[in-house]
Scaffold this active site. Structure first.
Site, PDB file in Angstrom:
ATOM      1  N   ASP A   1       0.868  -1.168   0.000  1.00  0.00           N
ATOM      2  CA  ASP A   1       0.000   0.000   0.000  1.00  0.00           C
ATOM      3  C   ASP A   1       0.917   1.234   0.000  1.00  0.00           C
ATOM      4  O   ASP A   1       2.102   1.151   0.288  1.00  0.00           O
ATOM      5  CB  ASP A   1      -0.957  -0.022   1.206  1.00  0.00           C
ATOM      6  CG  ASP A   1      -2.150   0.876   0.973  1.00  0.00           C
ATOM      7  OD1 ASP A   1      -3.146   0.740   1.679  1.00  0.00           O
ATOM      8  OD2 ASP A   1      -2.087   1.715   0.034  1.00  0.00           O
TER       9      ASP A   1
HETATM   10  C1  GLC Z   1      -4.225   4.370  -0.343  1.00  0.00           C
HETATM   11  C2  GLC Z   1      -5.117   3.269   0.172  1.00  0.00           C
HETATM   12  C3  GLC Z   1      -5.292   2.126  -0.776  1.00  0.00           C
HETATM   13  C4  GLC Z   1      -5.261   2.671  -2.190  1.00  0.00           C
HETATM   14  C5  GLC Z   1      -3.854   3.162  -2.453  1.00  0.00           C
HETATM   15  C6  GLC Z   1      -3.720   3.784  -3.846  1.00  0.00           C
HETATM   16  O1  GLC Z   1      -3.404   4.816   0.681  1.00  0.00           O
HETATM   17  O2  GLC Z   1      -4.799   2.727   1.438  1.00  0.00           O
HETATM   18  O3  GLC Z   1      -6.532   1.470  -0.457  1.00  0.00           O
HETATM   19  O4  GLC Z   1      -5.594   1.638  -3.113  1.00  0.00           O
HETATM   20  O5  GLC Z   1      -3.435   4.099  -1.478  1.00  0.00           O
HETATM   21  O6  GLC Z   1      -4.531   4.897  -3.958  1.00  0.00           O
END
Ligand code: GLC
Length: 744
Positions: A283
């Site tokens: 993430d």
């Molecule tokens: C964010 C979220 C995740 C998302 C990613 C890309 O921090 O936690 O769910 O898919 O970044 O946007």
């Protein structure tokens, strides 16, 4: 003539080459490519950057992306939207030595341009076909706009409505959450990856992110392995079984080990026991964040721990880009480990057909045809209607008659447009929100010429200004019925939106108290991304509809329900607490050694001295304009071995005057076991449509899988003993009961 011969020879050669390439398996083609790659190019495939125009996390300053792409040092980008932009970046990638195409990922959580209800609202529909359709439409629109990969479904179980990200998931129940995970993966990925109208799914956030202490986003998670396996992992396993192409790990530490550096999760369970052959993306920045966790000394240590633990792609932390080469040179990371991660990513690029045509998903003709087309709009309206939950309808105020003379539509949510998309909408900058049907517009679309619609905002969402009450009361007094739309702001639920108090903010409840004094019939609409606490309204207002955030057809869907063109059928996918002090509160709790028998039985019992244990609204609860009678429960057997199953049949009758849908829920209770068992567990459900007066016989099967659980040694299986069988309209509205026995 000579030129013609040459072009024939060349085209035959290309044809043969393409043919021979296609004859090779994808793995052979991956291996061929891998052999040609330098270590830098391999590490490049493990690197993912965002498009700076649409940040979905803290900005990390990075070198010149264009140059990195041309050197083949970037494998993927996120937050790049639309045919033009994706083409531009892909053209840069094709200038690199090996011309490896980029993967474009985006949070297409509940729709690309046509937006569906937030996922928690969709979960309230308990309609797996509708949920799959929603993901299908999202895939059709995103895949026409250059997107290969959505960072969805979010399959985190959560029992804590203080956590803002409950809006993205499927609620508190493992069985419902697992079924919905399957529906969403199938919807996004369609029949086969590589089909033009499909995108890769991404099961997230692996794992147990929804159990953050205090409901505070990104906070620690501490739980027994049994709880992890019993409650939090099954939806992820369901996603693997449904063929999810990718996973995303989570920000939280789990029992002291950050998920992104957690070998047990990513290698032992996901890639080992579950034999997952896709890839794991970290993430946003989570690899680098292991430094803040105090789990990695520095970026290099973070990169080491993450790659060893099985994080294949580094979203936005730069740890892999800056450190992996050195770690390989220092022999701290083997090339084989790098190659495994690269193979997983390249395999998906081949499966998507990107090597044959890197631009196949960036098709402006298809984009024009797909975005917000009538079929998609119709689907969005249907799914939205199904997601609405009728909490109260005393005095039968709803459905409203279309002959009502004057409706006063009051409240801060009535005319909002973008808000109906909730937190995780794809921010299509170039597309204005005019296509989103506000609640006001939906009502206008519905009412006839003889009905007058009056409006007053009444108050804001957050502020304490009551100066608008006067106008609201004047409008109410001119009306035959008042509809008031309140709630939390659309961005008060979502990522990094935890709330210590989940009340209805500002002076909105005060507005309703004033409106109640007019004596007019009042319908309260509550818009939110999570369960809220609204005891005064719940106790004093006769008609309450939970409208969540319903997407681009919100207004039409709400009007369909209010006027009875759709009979509400939603059921709560999460327990609604009376107060935050009850959290975590969920229906499938253990009995304890001192269970209370009733609200007064709290002396030396497991209860509170200041409030009942019961929720305000229970899991699985939702009303209809009609009534359903349950009868004639029959079990094919009342004793089975673990090799046998029980066929359960029952009759359900629509005894009211409206056609409608009912979610018939089947719960069991394992009365005792080698570990304590929940007082009830959802093990099946059926959503059925019944015409007024119609009766249907439903059949359920109880097999050994449904009686199995994880014992102290984490062995999954059933144990002989007695079970209660319960069938009802909600977890606390059990209509039919019986018992059966599992024998050795
Ligand atoms: C964010 C979220 C995740 C998302 C990613 C890309 O921090 O936690 O769910 O898919 O970044 O946007």
């Amino acid at each position: 003539m000579k030129n013609i011969k040459i072009s024939i020879i060349v085209s035959v050669f290309i044809g043969l080459n393409v043919f021979s390439q296609q004859q090779k398996t994808i793995d052979e083609r991956v291996d061929d490519l891998l052999k040609k790659m330098t270590l830098e190019e391999k590490i490049g495939q493990l690197n993912q950057y965002t498009n700076d125009a649409n940040l979905t996390g803290p900005l990390v300053i990075k070198p010149n992306k264009q140059e990195e792409i041309k050197k083949g040092l970037l494998g993927s980008m996120l937050n790049v939207m639309g045919v033009e932009r994706t083409r531009k970046y892909q053209e840069l990638a094709l200038q690199s030595r090996l011309k490896i195409p980029l993967l474009f990922g985006l949070d297409v959580i509940h729709g690309y341009k046509t937006t569906f209800p937030i996922p928690l609202a969709e979960a309230a529909s308990w309609d797996l076909e509708a949920i799959e359709k929603s993901a299908r439409v999202a895939a059709e629109e995103a895949s026409a706009s250059g997107i290969h990969w959505t960072f969805a479904p979010m399959v985190d179980i959560s029992r804590d409505p203080r956590w803002g990200r409950v809006m993205e998931g499927a609620g508190e129940d493992t069985y419902l959450g697992s079924k919905i995970a399957i529906a969403r993966v199938k919807g996004f990925q369609g029949n086969k990856l590589g089909e033009l109208n499909s995108v890769m799914a991404c099961a997230k956030h692996f794992a147990a992110y929804g159990a953050a202490v205090g409901g505070r986003d990104y906070n620690s998670v501490d739980m027994s392995d049994r709880m992890l396996w019993e409650t939090y992992l099954p939806p992820f396993k369901a996603a693997v079984d449904a063929g999810a192409a990718t996973f995303m790990n989570s920000f939280n530490d789990l029992n002291g080990i950050p998920a992104t550096g957690n070998k047990y999760l990513q290698r032992d369970i996901l890639k080992g026991k579950w034999n997952f052959n896709g890839f794991v993306v970290s993430d946003w920045g989570s690899i680098g964040e292991m430094i803040d966790h105090g789990f990695a000394k520095d970026s290099k240590d973070a990169a080491l721990k993450a790659i060893i633990a099985g994080s294949d792609m580094d979203m936005e932390s730069n740890a892999y880009r800056n450190n992996l080469k050195q770690l390989v040179e220092e022999k701290k990371v083997s090339v084989e480990l790098i190659d495994d991660a690269v193979r997983r990513i390249l395999r998906k690029k081949f499966e998507l057909g990107l090597f044959e045509n890197p631009f196949r998903y960036s098709d402006s003709e298809r984009q024009k045809k797909q975005l917000n087309n009538p079929e998609h709009t119709k689907a969005a309206r249907e799914v939205a209607s199904k997601s609405i939950v009728l909490l109260k309808n005393e005095n039968g105020i709803l459905p409203l008659s279309k002959n009502v003379k004057t409706i006063g539509f009051i409240g801060p949510m009535v005319k909002l447009k973008r808000a109906n998309h909730g937190f995780w909408a794809v921010e299509l900058k170039e597309i204005d929100s005019s296509y989103i049907v506000s609640q006001w517009e939906g009502m206008l679309n519905k009412i006839g010429r003889n009905t007058k619609l009056l409006y007053a905002k009444g108050c804001g969402i957050l502020d304490n200004d009551k100066s608008g009450f006067k106008e609201a009361l004047e409008i109410a007094n001119q009306s035959d019925v008042v509809v008031v739309s309140i709630g939390e702001r659309h961005d008060m639920s979502g990522e990094a939106k935890s709330r210590s108090s989940i009340n209805i903010p500002g002076v909105q409840e005060d507005l309703i108290k004033e409106l109640q004094k007019t004596g007019k019939p009042i319908v309260v609409l509550i818009n939110a991304g999570r369960p809220l606490v609204f005891n005064w309204i719940a106790d004093n207002m006769p008609t309450i509809v939970y409208t969540w955030w319903l997407g681009s057809e919100a207004g039409n869907a709400i009007a369909d329900v209010i006027f009875g063109d759709y009979n509400p059928s939603g059921k709560l996918p999460m327990t609604f607490p009376r107060t935050e002090g009850q959290i975590p509160i969920y229906y499938n709790h253990y009995n304890t050694g001192r269970p209370i028998k009733n609200d007064n039985d709290i002396v030396y019992k497991s209860g509170y001295i200041d409030i009942t244990n019961s929720p305000k609204f229970p899991f699985g609860y939702g009303l209809s304009y009609t009534n359903f009678d349950y009868s004639n429960l029959k079990l094919s057997k009342t004793k089975i071995t673990n090799k046998e199953s029980i066929q359960v049949t029952m009759d359900i009758k629509n005894s009211g005057k409206f056609d409608g849908e009912e979610v018939v829920q089947l719960y069991i209770r394992d009365r005792f076991g080698s570990v304590v068992r929940p007082v009830k567990e959802l093990k099946d459900f059926q959503k059925i449509n019944l015409k007024a007066g119609e009766t249907k016989t439903l059949t359920f099967i109880i097999d050994n899988q449904k009686l199995s659980f994880y014992n102290e040694k984490l062995e999954f299986g059933s144990e002989s003993g007695e079970f209660d069988l319960m069938i009802g309209s909600s977890s606390d509205d059990i209509r039919l009961k019986d018992t059966f026995e599992l024998i050795d």
